[in-house]
Scaffold this motif. Sequence first.
Motif, PDB file in Angstrom:
ATOM      1  N   SER A   1       5.758 -16.558   2.791  1.00  0.00           N
ATOM      2  CA  SER A   1       4.460 -16.742   2.139  1.00  0.00           C
ATOM      3  C   SER A   1       3.357 -16.054   2.924  1.00  0.00           C
ATOM      4  N   ARG A   2       3.397 -16.220   4.267  1.00  0.00           N
ATOM      5  CA  ARG A   2       2.385 -15.587   5.097  1.00  0.00           C
ATOM      6  C   ARG A   2       2.517 -14.042   5.048  1.00  0.00           C
ATOM      7  N   LEU A   3       3.786 -13.591   5.067  1.00  0.00           N
ATOM      8  CA  LEU A   3       4.007 -12.132   4.997  1.00  0.00           C
ATOM      9  C   LEU A   3       3.487 -11.549   3.690  1.00  0.00           C
ATOM     10  N   GLU A   4       3.701 -12.299   2.605  1.00  0.00           N
ATOM     11  CA  GLU A   4       3.225 -11.822   1.308  1.00  0.00           C
ATOM     12  C   GLU A   4       1.702 -11.760   1.274  1.00  0.00           C
ATOM     13  N   ALA A   5       1.076 -12.811   1.846  1.00  0.00           N
ATOM     14  CA  ALA A   5      -0.391 -12.800   1.901  1.00  0.00           C
ATOM     15  C   ALA A   5      -0.887 -11.624   2.733  1.00  0.00           C
ATOM     16  N   LEU A   6      -0.209 -11.403   3.884  1.00  0.00           N
ATOM     17  CA  LEU A   6      -0.588 -10.267   4.736  1.00  0.00           C
ATOM     18  C   LEU A   6      -0.373  -8.940   4.013  1.00  0.00           C
ATOM     19  N   SER A   7       0.740  -8.844   3.259  1.00  0.00           N
ATOM     20  CA  SER A   7       1.033  -7.618   2.512  1.00  0.00           C
ATOM     21  C   SER A   7      -0.039  -7.352   1.459  1.00  0.00           C
ATOM     22  N   THR A   8      -0.504  -8.436   0.807  1.00  0.00           N
ATOM     23  CA  THR A   8      -1.570  -8.292  -0.201  1.00  0.00           C
ATOM     24  C   THR A   8      -2.835  -7.761   0.443  1.00  0.00           C
ATOM     25  N   LYS A   9      -3.184  -8.324   1.617  1.00  0.00           N
ATOM     26  CA  LYS A   9      -4.369  -7.851   2.338  1.00  0.00           C
ATOM     27  C   LYS A   9      -4.225  -6.365   2.701  1.00  0.00           C
ATOM     28  N   LEU A  10      -3.041  -5.989   3.190  1.00  0.00           N
ATOM     29  CA  LEU A  10      -2.799  -4.592   3.563  1.00  0.00           C
ATOM     30  C   LEU A  10      -2.927  -3.679   2.338  1.00  0.00           C
ATOM     31  N   ASP A  11      -2.425  -4.142   1.202  1.00  0.00           N
ATOM     32  CA  ASP A  11      -2.531  -3.337  -0.019  1.00  0.00           C
ATOM     33  C   ASP A  11      -3.987  -3.133  -0.408  1.00  0.00           C
ATOM     34  N   GLU A  12      -4.795  -4.197  -0.292  1.00  0.00           N
ATOM     35  CA  GLU A  12      -6.218  -4.073  -0.635  1.00  0.00           C
ATOM     36  C   GLU A  12      -6.904  -3.067   0.275  1.00  0.00           C
ATOM     37  N   VAL A  13      -6.597  -3.157   1.580  1.00  0.00           N
ATOM     38  CA  VAL A  13      -7.188  -2.215   2.537  1.00  0.00           C
ATOM     39  C   VAL A  13      -6.757  -0.776   2.200  1.00  0.00           C
ATOM     40  N   SER A  14      -5.464  -0.606   1.855  1.00  0.00           N
ATOM     41  CA  SER A  14      -4.933   0.718   1.530  1.00  0.00           C
ATOM     42  C   SER A  14      -5.633   1.289   0.303  1.00  0.00           C
ATOM     43  N   GLU A  15      -5.867   0.458  -0.734  1.00  0.00           N
ATOM     44  CA  GLU A  15      -6.540   0.933  -1.940  1.00  0.00           C
ATOM     45  C   GLU A  15      -7.975   1.334  -1.660  1.00  0.00           C
ATOM     46  N   LYS A  16      -8.668   0.561  -0.837  1.00  0.00           N
ATOM     47  CA  LYS A  16     -10.058   0.908  -0.487  1.00  0.00           C
ATOM     48  C   LYS A  16     -10.101   2.222   0.292  1.00  0.00           C
ATOM     49  N   LEU A  17      -9.120   2.392   1.219  1.00  0.00           N
ATOM     50  CA  LEU A  17      -9.063   3.632   1.992  1.00  0.00           C
ATOM     51  C   LEU A  17      -8.793   4.833   1.075  1.00  0.00           C
ATOM     52  N   GLN A  18      -7.898   4.652   0.108  1.00  0.00           N
ATOM     53  CA  GLN A  18      -7.587   5.733  -0.829  1.00  0.00           C
ATOM     54  C   GLN A  18      -8.802   6.084  -1.678  1.00  0.00           C
ATOM     55  N   ALA A  19      -9.554   5.046  -2.126  1.00  0.00           N
ATOM     56  CA  ALA A  19     -10.763   5.289  -2.922  1.00  0.00           C
ATOM     57  C   ALA A  19     -11.796   6.045  -2.111  1.00  0.00           C
ATOM     58  N   TYR A  20     -11.922   5.663  -0.823  1.00  0.00           N
ATOM     59  CA  TYR A  20     -12.878   6.368   0.051  1.00  0.00           C
ATOM     60  C   TYR A  20     -12.465   7.848   0.208  1.00  0.00           C
ATOM     61  N   GLN A  21     -11.171   8.086   0.429  1.00  0.00           N
ATOM     62  CA  GLN A  21     -10.683   9.472   0.572  1.00  0.00           C
ATOM     63  C   GLN A  21     -10.923  10.277  -0.707  1.00  0.00           C
ATOM     64  N   ASP A  22     -10.733   9.640  -1.879  1.00  0.00           N
ATOM     65  CA  ASP A  22     -10.956  10.349  -3.140  1.00  0.00           C
ATOM     66  C   ASP A  22     -12.412  10.743  -3.288  1.00  0.00           C
ATOM     67  N   ARG A  23     -13.321   9.813  -2.930  1.00  0.00           N
ATOM     68  CA  ARG A  23     -14.762  10.153  -3.022  1.00  0.00           C
ATOM     69  C   ARG A  23     -15.121  11.282  -2.093  1.00  0.00           C
ATOM     70  N   GLN A  24     -14.564  11.266  -0.880  1.00  0.00           N
ATOM     71  CA  GLN A  24     -14.822  12.349   0.076  1.00  0.00           C
ATOM     72  C   GLN A  24     -14.319  13.699  -0.452  1.00  0.00           C
ATOM     73  N   GLN A  25     -13.169  13.638  -1.121  1.00  0.00           N
ATOM     74  CA  GLN A  25     -12.586  14.892  -1.676  1.00  0.00           C
ATOM     75  C   GLN A  25     -13.449  15.452  -2.781  1.00  0.00           C
ATOM     76  N   VAL A  26     -14.038  14.578  -3.632  1.00  0.00           N
ATOM     77  CA  VAL A  26     -14.916  15.020  -4.725  1.00  0.00           C
ATOM     78  C   VAL A  26     -16.171  15.642  -4.159  1.00  0.00           C
ATOM     79  N   VAL A  27     -16.739  15.035  -3.105  1.00  0.00           N
ATOM     80  CA  VAL A  27     -17.950  15.589  -2.461  1.00  0.00           C
ATOM     81  C   VAL A  27     -17.673  16.905  -1.844  1.00  0.00           C
TER      82      VAL A  27
END
Length: 453
Positions: free
Chosen positions: A427-453
């Motif tokens: 259960s804890r690993l799954e919660a941690l995995s969810t947090k990691l996924d959220e961080v990964s998605e935010k990082l990907q969104a930031y990289q996409d915005r940088q690429q557009v600029v």
Amino acid sequence: MGRALDTLGCCLALLLLLPLPPGARGSPLRPARPGGRSTGTPAAADTACKNRPLDLVFIIDSSRSVRPEEFEKVKIFLSEMIDTLDIGERTTRVAVMNYASTVKVEFPLRTYFDKASMKEAVSHIEPLSAGTMTGLAIQTAMDEVFTEEMGTRPATFNIPKVVIVVTDGRPQDQVQDVAASARTAGIEIYAVGVDRADMQSLKIMASEPLDEHVFYVETYGVIEKLTSKFRETFCAANVCALGTHDCEQVCVSNGGSYLCDCYEGYALNTDKRTCSAVDMCAPGKHECDQICVSNNGSYVCECYEGYTLNPDKKTCSTADMCAPGRHDCAQVCLSNDGSYSCDCYEGYTLNPDKKTCSAVDMCAPGRHDCEQVCVRDDLFYTCDCYQGYTLNPDKKTCSRAVTSSLITTEESCKCEAIAALQDSVTSRLEALSTKLDEVSEKLQAYQDRQQVV
């Protein structure tokens, strides 16, 4: 005595056959420049033509639009022109240049002084098959051919320098200034257009008067007809060649007189001298499938966007916009009725620029159907199970592993405790995995915005 008289008669006959020194001839006929005017009788002009020397350079177009059989016609034209000229070291010297996107001097003015060798060299010329750099060819003639080192006679000799350009297209470089420089340097330019040649470009490069320096033929198949026209031009042996006519476009010799005619796409006016352009793109006058473009008394066919002109130069076909070199998709190009859109391979998503692709995390929430553990494998994934569980045959779900049928109460308690611990850790690993996924998605969104600029 009879033998002496015979000898004296032979000597007198020989003296009569010998050429007179210049001072004994009276005022010699002043040679007119090619295409210009001369004084004296037509018979004298014809004699002067034979003996008048020229430094003559042929510049022939061998770009991709000139088919092999058409290029052979050009070589026949060159050979027939050579036959009409008085070739020799002290008379007319000839050079041949071959051009497309590059320029090749096939032979300069100093190489051949007899017709047989010159025609043999012409027969071995091969087309270059590329672009149409006419300006570069004329510049090369000035820099590399019309030099004393390459066989041009010194200026003190007053030998006319003449260029004949043969082309079937529109120059792909700047030709106006180069041609003007050549004319200023004393080079007389004749422009011969064939088939698709751009008449305006011919007029830009040719010397004045244009009606004596610009020629046009419908196909390479009839280019040999120009041999007699150049013969008349260089010899100035008739009214048309002498330039004493008043035809606006074409003068046609007719015995001791002449008739006026017009270029293709023009009609002779009622005054029988001037010409008016015919609208070649009027309904019923052209054969274009889609677009007719009027071009100085002629026309060319074009196609709508997303279509290409067929080899017949009249009809159009839908262009394959996904052919190599036509699109800028990083991975997949989808043709769409004269246009296209980009797509990506499985495991990638299209970036905001609608052209490039980025790899997808196949183990992100919602992208896989593993019950417990998702393992990324490049662009794919496999499912796995927590310790104490085994993967079912469907390769997605898991079942608790049974290690032995004989389990004591104490062992059972231990197993339950371990299982409870495993569930808590999971259960804890799954919660941690969810947090990691959220961080990964935010990082990907930031990289996409940088690429557009």
